[in-house]
Design an enzyme around this catalytic site. Structure first.
Site, PDB file in Angstrom:
ATOM      1  N   HIS A   3      -6.837  -2.832   1.347  1.00  0.00           N
ATOM      2  CA  HIS A   3      -7.234  -1.376   1.512  1.00  0.00           C
ATOM      3  C   HIS A   3      -8.322  -1.519   0.286  1.00  0.00           C
ATOM      4  CE1 HIS A   3      -7.733   2.675   0.225  1.00  0.00           C
ATOM      5  NE2 HIS A   3      -7.242   2.576  -0.940  1.00  0.00           N
ATOM      6  N   HIS A  41     -11.362   0.083  -7.433  1.00  0.00           N
ATOM      7  CA  HIS A  41     -10.587   1.379  -7.814  1.00  0.00           C
ATOM      8  C   HIS A  41      -9.214   1.592  -7.967  1.00  0.00           C
ATOM      9  CE1 HIS A  41      -9.713   1.585  -3.615  1.00  0.00           C
ATOM     10  NE2 HIS A  41      -8.980   2.736  -3.897  1.00  0.00           N
ATOM     11  N   HIS A  83      -2.510   5.403 -12.583  1.00  0.00           N
ATOM     12  CA  HIS A  83      -3.047   4.400 -12.576  1.00  0.00           C
ATOM     13  C   HIS A  83      -4.642   4.131 -12.351  1.00  0.00           C
ATOM     14  CE1 HIS A  83      -3.981   6.020  -8.105  1.00  0.00           C
ATOM     15  NE2 HIS A  83      -4.919   5.162  -8.298  1.00  0.00           N
ATOM     16  N   ARG A  96     -18.851   9.686  12.147  1.00  0.00           N
ATOM     17  CA  ARG A  96     -19.595  10.739  12.276  1.00  0.00           C
ATOM     18  C   ARG A  96     -19.945  11.359  11.017  1.00  0.00           C
ATOM     19  NH1 ARG A  96     -20.064  13.086  16.899  1.00  0.00           N
ATOM     20  NH2 ARG A  96     -20.258  15.407  15.884  1.00  0.00           N
ATOM     21  N   HIS A 106       8.690  10.771   3.887  1.00  0.00           N
ATOM     22  CA  HIS A 106       9.626  10.619   4.605  1.00  0.00           C
ATOM     23  C   HIS A 106      10.728  10.603   3.741  1.00  0.00           C
ATOM     24  CE1 HIS A 106      12.479   8.840   7.397  1.00  0.00           C
ATOM     25  NE2 HIS A 106      11.796   9.180   8.427  1.00  0.00           N
ATOM     26  N   LYS A 144     -29.294  22.350  11.340  1.00  0.00           N
ATOM     27  CA  LYS A 144     -30.201  21.513  12.193  1.00  0.00           C
ATOM     28  C   LYS A 144     -31.744  21.734  11.943  1.00  0.00           C
ATOM     29  CE  LYS A 144     -31.009  19.810  16.996  1.00  0.00           C
ATOM     30  NZ  LYS A 144     -30.786  19.870  18.217  1.00  0.00           N
ATOM     31  N   GLN A 181       0.994  -1.441  -0.083  1.00  0.00           N
ATOM     32  CA  GLN A 181      -0.190   0.156   0.073  1.00  0.00           C
ATOM     33  C   GLN A 181       0.873   1.163  -0.047  1.00  0.00           C
ATOM     34  OE1 GLN A 181      -3.035   0.418  -0.122  1.00  0.00           O
ATOM     35  NE2 GLN A 181      -3.623   2.422   0.653  1.00  0.00           N
ATOM     36  N   ASN A 212     -14.039  19.019  11.930  1.00  0.00           N
ATOM     37  CA  ASN A 212     -13.857  17.678  11.767  1.00  0.00           C
ATOM     38  C   ASN A 212     -13.360  17.323  10.493  1.00  0.00           C
ATOM     39  OD1 ASN A 212     -14.472  16.964  14.483  1.00  0.00           O
ATOM     40  ND2 ASN A 212     -16.496  16.324  14.165  1.00  0.00           N
ATOM     41  N   HIS A 246       2.061   3.991  -5.828  1.00  0.00           N
ATOM     42  CA  HIS A 246       2.510   5.347  -6.394  1.00  0.00           C
ATOM     43  C   HIS A 246       3.890   5.703  -6.913  1.00  0.00           C
ATOM     44  CE1 HIS A 246      -1.523   6.939  -5.465  1.00  0.00           C
ATOM     45  NE2 HIS A 246      -1.464   6.358  -4.199  1.00  0.00           N
TER      46      HIS A 246
END
Length: 520
Positions: free
Chosen positions: A40, A79, A106, A206, A249, A395, A22, A231, A88
């Site tokens: 995944h 996908h 891809h 959520r 990294h 709401k 992955q 969020n 990648h």
């Protein structure tokens, strides 16, 4: 999972994803990141079903059919069928080097591999048995993966053929081109954070709880509650943190650069059998799905253990990776504004670097001693704020869609949503060469008017004062801090009835405390 999804999973083309990491070369930095594209993809198929079924249960008036649900699940499942070795790295690094004139991603291969999977496994009849209408539903599945087939259609025309405009919201589930909030991200946030040991600040449950479809200018879009805006900023902040701390990294990046070099050197000598017995190079396999289905991360071992003497240079590079004899990072900088960088640009910069020999440096370095790596960091939509493309509802009125601008949320959110990082590595790893390379790099940054490297004052203390806007005055910084403290402590009305000034110890919505951020 639906029996049709199981039939797709149990094909050689899908099982191939078990052998593609992955996170590519990141596994060689984070030992926990051993997960593959297979799990995944299964996760995205599952979450796609969760979201479309939640919308169906909450809003029966949307007339979401069983066919719609199944097609969305299949799109989520398939996908990533088109990913190549080391994910990648293959489409972002290897293919641009060996086929620079080709625009290939891809997603294109995912659609081609899906067609190949359906054909060679005779799944058309099985799909019809489970209620799918061919070829319309196949078109719908492929459009969810790679977008509309005709990108030249005018903005006023509906570009998709698989589903009518009345069901436009279905195209926002697997790969959301509007704002990037989709189940693909939900899965890799949760999965990658778990395997990397990084905290995930976003809870997709959520979003499932508050997701609704609202009509905006004649089109239906997936919306969420207004209170969830913070969020969502957290979600994109998590994405940025994952890139900074793991995906980009500096050691992981150079390992992938070295693997890419090995693949480039091996490309003329590796032959993969495709359809009708025709043989293809690694770089040509993307033109034939029969050949491409045999290409996985195992090409690393195939090259490493081959008896072919033509592969000796590639084998030497891979052997260096195994023995941790890696190229060394000599610095990182940023341009004043994003630059358009091509493969030729990177080669030109290596030549520039070799010419940027500072005064007093005796060691001569050549262009081939430098590797330049350009990294784009953003919130998923280049320089744009993705939340500006998200619709919310309140709401009191669940049917009316609104937009919430950044200044309505918090003053502590990012001012910019994209940046470009330039990293330079040196192939020579002895300390004398590295010391010289760092000075070359600082001089190059001065010549290019790039930002001051973080360790510039340490690696090249004789060079950094030469650039006026690089000079730092610690006394000024200290006095500024003292002024802030003085203003906070005197001349201001306290918030808590005279018991001293209230300090904001806890982050506001969408903000993260600095001690939890990556050092970058």
């Amino acid at each position: 999972m639906h029996p049709l999804l199981i039939r797709i999973i149990d094909t050689p083309q899908f099982q191939r994803l078990r052998h593609i990491k992955q996170l590519g070369g990141t596994y060689l930095v984070f030992p926990g990141a051993s997960h593959n594209r297979f799990e995944h993809s299964v996760g995205v198929g599952y979450l796609a079903g969760c979201l479309v079924q939640a919308l169906n249960e909450r809003q029966p008036e949307l007339h979401i059919t069983k066919q719609d649900i199944l097609c969305v699940q299949i799109a989520g499942l398939c996908h990533d069928l088109g990913h190549g070795p080391f994910s990648h790295m293959f489409d972002n690094s290897f293919i641009p080097k060996v086929r620079p004139d080709l625009t290939w991603k891809h997603e294109v291969a995912s659609v081609q591999m899906f067609d190949h999977l359906v054909k060679v496994n005779n799944l058309e009849m099985v799909m019809e048995q489970y209620g799918l209408s061919l070829p319309e539903d196949l078109t719908f599945i492929k459009e969810q993966i790679a977008g509309p087939p005709n990108s030249g259609v005018g903005a006023s025309q509906w570009p998709y053929r698989g589903r009518c405009e009345e069901k436009s919201f279905l195209y926002e589930i697997v790969a959301n081109k509007r704002n990037g909030i989709d189940v693909d991200k939900w899965d890799y946030f949760a999965r990658d954070c778990y395997h990397l040991g990084i905290n995930n600040n976003f809870d997709y449950r959520r979003f499932l709880l508050f997701a609704r479809v609202c009509e905006v200018k004649g089109k239906k879009h997936i919306c969420t509650r207004d209170k969830e805006v913070g969020n969502l900023y957290d979600m994109f902040h998590t994405r940025n943190c994952l890139h900074r701390r793991a995906y980009q990294h500096k050691v992981g990046n150079i390992i992938e650069a070295m693997i890419t070099e090995a693949l480039v050197k091996a490309d003329p000598y590796i032959q993969i059998q495709g359809s009708s017995g025709k043989m293809f190079r690694i770089s040509e396999s993307i033109d034939d799905m029969e050949a491409y289905s045999k290409l996985t991360d195992q090409v690393f071992e195939q090259i490493l253990y081959s008896p072919d003497p033509n592969l000796s240079e590639a084998q030497a590079i891979l052997q260096n990776i195994l023995c941790r004899r890696l190229y060394k990072c000599v610095g990182q900088t940023t341009p004043a504004k994003p630059l358009d960088v091509t493969q030729k640009t990177l080669l030109d910069w290596s030549c520039e670097m070799a010419r940027s020999k500072p005064e007093g440096t005796t060691l001569h370095l050549n262009p081939e001693d430098f590797v330049v790596n350009v990294i784009y960091m953003d919130y998923g939509m280049k320089g744009k704020n993705p939340i500006n493309n998200v619709y919310f509802y309140c709401k009191k009125d669940h049917s009316k869609a609104i937009k919430i601008r950044k200044n309505q949320v918090s003053k502590l959110l990012p001012e910019r949503f994209a940046e470009q990082l330039i990293r330079v590595y040196c192939r020579k790893t002895d300390e004398t060469s590295l010391e010289a390379a760092r000075k070359y790099f600082v001089q190059w940054c001065i010549n290019r008017n790039f930002s001051k490297p973080q360790d510039g004052d340490v690696t090249a203390p004789e060079l950094t004062p030469l650039k006026r806007d690089w000079k730092t005055n610690d006394a000024d910084d200290d006095s500024a801090d003292d002024d802030d403290v003085a203003q906070a402590g005197a001349g201001h009305t306290p918030f808590n009835g005279g018991q001293g000034v209230r300090t904001n110890l806890f982050p506001a919505q969408g903000e993260h405390r600095l001690d939890h951020q990556h050092p970058h």
